[in-house]
Design a protein around this motif. Structure first.
Motif, mmCIF file in Angstrom:
data_model
loop_
_atom_site.group_PDB
_atom_site.id
_atom_site.type_symbol
_atom_site.label_atom_id
_atom_site.label_comp_id
_atom_site.label_asym_id
_atom_site.label_seq_id
_atom_site.Cartn_x
_atom_site.Cartn_y
_atom_site.Cartn_z
ATOM 1 N N LEU A 15 3.043 5.915 -2.964
ATOM 2 C CA LEU A 15 4.162 6.704 -3.469
ATOM 3 C C LEU A 15 4.141 6.782 -4.989
ATOM 4 C CD1 LEU A 15 7.057 5.521 -1.110
ATOM 5 C CD2 LEU A 15 5.839 7.699 -1.054
ATOM 6 N N LEU A 16 3.791 5.672 -5.640
ATOM 7 C CA LEU A 16 3.717 5.696 -7.095
ATOM 8 C C LEU A 16 2.604 6.629 -7.576
ATOM 9 C CD1 LEU A 16 4.264 1.915 -7.976
ATOM 10 C CD2 LEU A 16 5.872 3.805 -8.279
ATOM 11 N N VAL A 17 1.474 6.614 -6.874
ATOM 12 C CA VAL A 17 0.380 7.523 -7.243
ATOM 13 C C VAL A 17 0.801 8.970 -7.050
ATOM 14 C CG1 VAL A 17 -1.954 8.269 -6.613
ATOM 15 C CG2 VAL A 17 -1.428 5.828 -6.816
ATOM 16 N N MET A 18 1.453 9.265 -5.924
ATOM 17 C CA MET A 18 1.914 10.633 -5.681
ATOM 18 C C MET A 18 2.947 11.056 -6.729
ATOM 19 S SD MET A 18 0.374 12.111 -3.169
ATOM 20 C CE MET A 18 1.525 13.433 -2.825
ATOM 21 N N ALA A 19 3.838 10.132 -7.113
ATOM 22 C CA ALA A 19 4.818 10.448 -8.146
ATOM 23 C C ALA A 19 4.133 10.728 -9.480
ATOM 24 C CB ALA A 19 5.823 9.307 -8.282
ATOM 25 N N ALA A 20 3.101 9.937 -9.816
ATOM 26 C CA ALA A 20 2.372 10.165 -11.064
ATOM 27 C C ALA A 20 1.657 11.517 -11.031
ATOM 28 C CB ALA A 20 1.368 9.030 -11.293
ATOM 29 N N VAL A 21 1.046 11.846 -9.890
ATOM 30 C CA VAL A 21 0.392 13.151 -9.762
ATOM 31 C C VAL A 21 1.415 14.278 -9.880
ATOM 32 C CG1 VAL A 21 -0.886 14.644 -8.165
ATOM 33 C CG2 VAL A 21 -1.511 12.235 -8.384
ATOM 34 N N PHE A 22 2.589 14.074 -9.285
ATOM 35 C CA PHE A 22 3.647 15.086 -9.353
ATOM 36 C C PHE A 22 4.077 15.317 -10.797
ATOM 37 C CE2 PHE A 22 8.163 16.137 -9.478
ATOM 38 C CZ PHE A 22 8.207 17.261 -8.667
ATOM 39 N N ALA B 50 0.833 -1.212 0.000
ATOM 40 C CA ALA B 50 0.000 0.000 0.000
ATOM 41 C C ALA B 50 0.861 1.253 0.000
ATOM 42 C CB ALA B 50 -0.931 -0.019 1.211
ATOM 43 N N CYS B 51 1.959 1.255 0.763
ATOM 44 C CA CYS B 51 2.865 2.409 0.783
ATOM 45 C C CYS B 51 3.509 2.623 -0.581
ATOM 46 C CB CYS B 51 3.933 2.217 1.847
ATOM 47 S SG CYS B 51 3.309 2.268 3.547
ATOM 48 N N LEU C 121 -3.369 18.755 5.820
ATOM 49 C CA LEU C 121 -2.737 18.320 4.574
ATOM 50 C C LEU C 121 -1.254 18.030 4.736
ATOM 51 C CD1 LEU C 121 -4.404 20.860 2.099
ATOM 52 C CD2 LEU C 121 -4.985 18.455 2.428
ATOM 53 N N CYS C 122 -0.752 18.103 5.973
ATOM 54 C CA CYS C 122 0.682 17.950 6.218
ATOM 55 C C CYS C 122 1.262 16.645 5.662
ATOM 56 C CB CYS C 122 0.959 18.069 7.718
ATOM 57 S SG CYS C 122 2.699 17.836 8.166
ATOM 58 N N PRO C 123 0.611 15.466 5.865
ATOM 59 C CA PRO C 123 1.209 14.235 5.321
ATOM 60 C C PRO C 123 1.360 14.260 3.806
ATOM 61 C CG PRO C 123 -0.452 13.721 6.971
ATOM 62 C CD PRO C 123 -0.577 15.173 6.687
ATOM 63 N N LEU C 124 0.329 14.740 3.099
ATOM 64 C CA LEU C 124 0.401 14.787 1.643
ATOM 65 C C LEU C 124 1.461 15.782 1.171
ATOM 66 C CD1 LEU C 124 -3.394 14.677 0.681
ATOM 67 C CD2 LEU C 124 -1.729 12.818 0.583
ATOM 68 N N VAL C 125 1.493 16.958 1.808
ATOM 69 C CA VAL C 125 2.475 17.971 1.412
ATOM 70 C C VAL C 125 3.887 17.496 1.723
ATOM 71 C CG1 VAL C 125 3.204 20.364 1.746
ATOM 72 C CG2 VAL C 125 0.780 19.805 1.751
ATOM 73 N N LEU C 126 4.052 16.792 2.830
ATOM 74 C CA LEU C 126 5.378 16.289 3.189
ATOM 75 C C LEU C 126 5.873 15.275 2.159
ATOM 76 C CD1 LEU C 126 7.660 16.295 5.263
ATOM 77 C CD2 LEU C 126 6.448 14.509 6.509
ATOM 78 N N VAL C 127 4.998 14.358 1.746
ATOM 79 C CA VAL C 127 5.380 13.400 0.708
ATOM 80 C C VAL C 127 5.701 14.132 -0.593
ATOM 81 C CG1 VAL C 127 4.562 11.478 -0.698
ATOM 82 C CG2 VAL C 127 4.079 11.528 1.749
ATOM 83 N N TRP C 128 4.897 15.143 -0.890
ATOM 84 C CA TRP C 128 5.140 15.947 -2.102
ATOM 85 C C TRP C 128 6.514 16.616 -2.041
ATOM 86 C CZ3 TRP C 128 1.960 16.721 -6.382
ATOM 87 C CH2 TRP C 128 2.354 17.732 -7.256
ATOM 88 N N GLN C 129 6.872 17.186 -0.907
ATOM 89 C CA GLN C 129 8.162 17.850 -0.762
ATOM 90 C C GLN C 129 9.318 16.859 -0.886
ATOM 91 O OE1 GLN C 129 7.529 21.089 -1.329
ATOM 92 N NE2 GLN C 129 8.828 21.721 0.367
#
Length: 528
Positions: free
Chosen positions: A10-17, A5-6, A198-206
Motif C-alpha cells: 500500500l505504501l508503494v502504491m501510495a508513493a506511485v500515486f 507485506a500488505c 490488472l483489476c487488483p492494481l486498478v482497484l487499489v489505485w481507485q
C-alpha cells in the motif's frame, strides 16, 4: 509477515500515486505554458501583471492601450480569443488546406472525438444499460470505462482512427463491415481481459484515489456524501454538439439548484417518521451523556463511553442531517454560495410546497433535454429514478468508481461485443471529411436537412430518415446554442431558415405574452 507485506504494498502504491500526480501536474503546467506563449506571441494577447504596469510610466503606457488589452490574458473571453485565431489564419495561413477558418471549424478540431461520443449516446449505442434485481434499469458509465472506450475507438494502437484527424480508410467502406466488426469485437474482449488481469492494481489505485480525494472533505462536511452531482452519463446525454467544456459546465451549474429542488421534493413518509424518532432518541441519549461529562469529567473514563458518544453523534447526523447545503461541498457549482443552511434529506421542510411539474420545467430551461414521457409525469417515481441517472448522489458516484475495475472488464468482454457491428456502421454512416479539418461526426455540422427531426420546426425542410436523425431534437437545440454563442457564424441555408423561423416564433410568443411578465431578450428566451 503477510500484514507487513500488505502495508509495504500500500505504501508503494501510495508513493506511485503521488509521483503520478506530480508528473501530471508538471505536464499540465508545461502545456499551459505553451498555450500562454501561443496566446502572447501569435495572438498578441498581452500577459498583464501588476508589476509590469508599476510606476507612472507604466500607468501611462497602460492607459494608451485599448480597453480589452488593459485586462490581460486571464480576462479574455473565448469569443475574443477565437476572433483573433480566425484573423491570424487570414494573415499567416496556419491551416494550409483552407484559406479561412470558421468558428465551426475551430470547434470541430477541439471537439472531434467528443462529438462522436455525444452522438453515440444520443443514438443509444453507448453506454450499456442493465436491468438489475431491486435496482431496476441501471446506466453504468465511469471514468475507467470511458477511458477504455476512448482507447478502443479513438487513440489506441488498434483504434478506428489512424491519427488524430482521420478515420482509417477501411472503416469508410461497407464491403468490409463484418470483418471489421469481428476485429473490433475481438479487440473489446482482449481489452477486457487486460483490465481483468490488472483489476487488483486498478482497484487499489481507485481506493487510494477516493481516500486521498474525499477523506478530508467527508471529515470536514459529513453531509457531502448526500450531495448530488451531474453524472458522467448525464454530461454526455445533456451535452450539445459543438459545446465546449466551459460552456457545458456553466449551463449545468445554472441548472444545479432547480435540479436539487426537484430531487429533494420527493420524500417518504415512512422514512420521515423513522428519521424523526431515531434522531430524537439518539439525540436525547447524546445530550444526557454530554451533560454527565460536563457535570463529572470522570464519566469519560467509563469503558466505551467515547465510542458511544461518537456513534450517537453519527446516528443523529445520518438521521437528521443526511442532506447537504446547495453548494456546500468542495467543487460546488459556480454561483452557488457555500455555507448555506443544510437541508434535511429525510425530514422535509414543513413549509415546502410540492409542485414537481413546475420544478421539472425550471430544470428543463437549463438542461434543455429530457425524455418525451417526463412532462406530465414529474410526480412519478419512475421519472425521479431516471432523473437520478443524470443527477446522482456523490456517494453513488464514488461507489461506481470503486466498482469500475470489476465491472468494466465484464462490460468489455460480454456486453459491448454485441454492438461492434452497430458501432462500425455508425462511424461509416456518420463520418464526413471537411477540408482543413479532417474527418468529423456529421451530426456536428448542425445541418437540419440531413439530421433534423420532423417534430421540430424543421419538419418542412428535413430529409433525414429515422436512422439518420438526432434524437430529442439535439440537432436543432445544438444549432440554436451554437448560433447564440457565435453570432458571427454563417449557418447552412436550411439551418439559417430554421433559425429565422424560430426567431419569428419567439418574437410572436413574446408579443402575445402578458405585459405583467418581464420581457426576455431573444437570446435569453430562445433556448428556454
Amino acid at each position: 509477515v503477510r500484514a507487513n507485506a500488505c502495508v509495504i504494498f500500500l505504501l508503494v502504491m501510495a508513493a506511485v500515486f503521488w509521483l503520478y500526480r506530480l508528473v501530471k501536474v508538471l505536464c499540465s503546467l508545461l502545456s499551459y505554458w505553451e498555450i500562454r506563449s501561443f496566446y502572447i506571441k501569435a495572438l498578441n494577447i498581452p500577459s498583464v501583471s501588476g508589476r509590469a504596469w508599476g510606476g507612472a510610466r507604466g500607468r501611462r503606457a497602460r492607459a494608451e492601450l485599448p480597453a480589452p488589452l488593459q485586462d490581460g490574458l486571464c480576462n479574455y473571453s473565448w469569443q475574443e480569443v477565437q476572433a483573433r485565431l480566425i484573423a491570424l489564419q487570414r494573415e499567416q495561413q496556419m491551416c494550409v488546406h483552407k484559406r479561412e477558418l470558421t468558428e465551426l471549424d475551430i470547434y470541430h478540431r477541439i471537439l472531434r472525438f467528443k462529438n462522436y461520443t455525444v452522438a453515440m449516446v444520443n443514438k443509444s449505442l453507448l453506454p450499456v444499460r442493465f436491468r438489475l434485481p431491486l435496482l431496476g434499469p441501471v446506466v453504468f458509465l465511469t471514468q475507467g470505462l470511458k477511458y477504455n472506450l476512448e482507447l478502443l475507438l479513438f487513440w489506441g494502437p488498434g483504434s478506428l482512427f489512424q491519427n488524430k484527424w482521420n478515420l482509417r480508410p477501411q472503416y469508410k467502406r461497407a464491403g468490409a463491415r463484418l470483418e471489421l466488426a469481428r476485429r473490433l469485437a475481438r479487440a473489446m474482449v482482449l481489452l477486457g481481459l487486460a483490465n481483468l488481469l490488472l483489476c487488483p492494481l486498478v482497484l487499489v489505485w481507485q481506493v487510494l484515489y477516493a481516500f486521498f480525494s474525499y477523506a478530508e472533505v467527508i471529515k470536514r462536511e459529513p453531509g457531502s456524501l448526500g450531495a448530488r452531482r451531474w453524472s458522467l452519463y448525464g454530461r454526455h446525454y445533456l451535452r450539445h454538439f459543438n459545446e465546449l467544456n466551459h460552456e457545458l459546465q456553466a449551463r449545468l451549474s445554472r441548472g444545479y439548484k432547480p435540479a436539487t429542488k426537484y430531487m429533494n421534493s420527493f420524500t417518504s413518509p415512512l422514512l420521515t417518521v423513522l428519521a424523526k424518532n431515531v434522531g430524537f432518541f439518539a439525540g436525547s441519549l447524546l445530550a444526557v451523556l454530554i451533560a454527565l461529562t460536563v457535570y463529572d469529567e470522570d464519566v469519560l473514563t467509563v469503558q466505551h463511553i467515547l465510542t458511544a458518544i461518537t456513534l450517537l453523534g453519527l446516528v443523529v447526523t445520518a438521521a437528521r442531517w443526511a442532506g447537504r447545503a446547495v453548494g456546500a461541498v468542495a467543487r460546488a457549482p459556480r454561483g452557488v454560495r457555500r455555507g448555506a443552511a443544510t437541508r434535511r434529506a429525510f425530514i422535509p421542510d414543513e413549509h415546502l410546497v410540492w409542485c414537481p411539474e413546475q420544478l421539472l420545467q425550471s430544470v428543463l430551461a437549463h438542461i434543455h433535454y429530457m425524455p418525451d414521457h417526463w412532462p406530465g409525469n414529474a410526480s412519478k417515481a419512475e421519472t425521479r429514478a431516471e432523473m437520478a441517472q443524470l443527477f446522482q448522489y456523490k456517494a453513488v458516484f464514488i461507489l461506481e468508481e470503486l466498482l469500475s475495475p470489476v465491472v468494466t472488464p465484464l462490460i468489455l468482454m460480454f456486453a459491448l461485443p454485441a454492438r461492434a457491428l452497430d458501432i462500425v456502421d455508425f462511424f461509416r454512416n456518420f463520418t464526413v471529411e471537411v477540408v482543413g479539418v479532417g474527418d468529423i461526426c456529421s451530426f456536428a455540422q448542425l445541418d437540419v436537412r440531413h439530421h433534423g427531426h420532423p417534430q421540430w420546426l424543421s419538419a418542412a425542410h428535413t430529409e433525414a430518415s429515422a436512422y439518420r436523425r438526432a434524437e430529442d431534437g439535439k440537432t436543432e437545440l445544438s444549432l440554436m446554442h451554437f448560433a447564440l454563442t457565435n453570432p458571427r457564424w454563417q449557418p447552412p441555408p436550411r439551418s439559417e431558415l430554421f433559425l429565422s423561423q424560430l426567431k419569428e416564433k419567439v418574437q410572436q410568443d413574446a408579443a402575445a405574452a402578458p405585459r405583467a411578465q418581464p420581457e426576455l431578450p431573444p437570446a435569453a428566451s430562445l433556448l428556454s
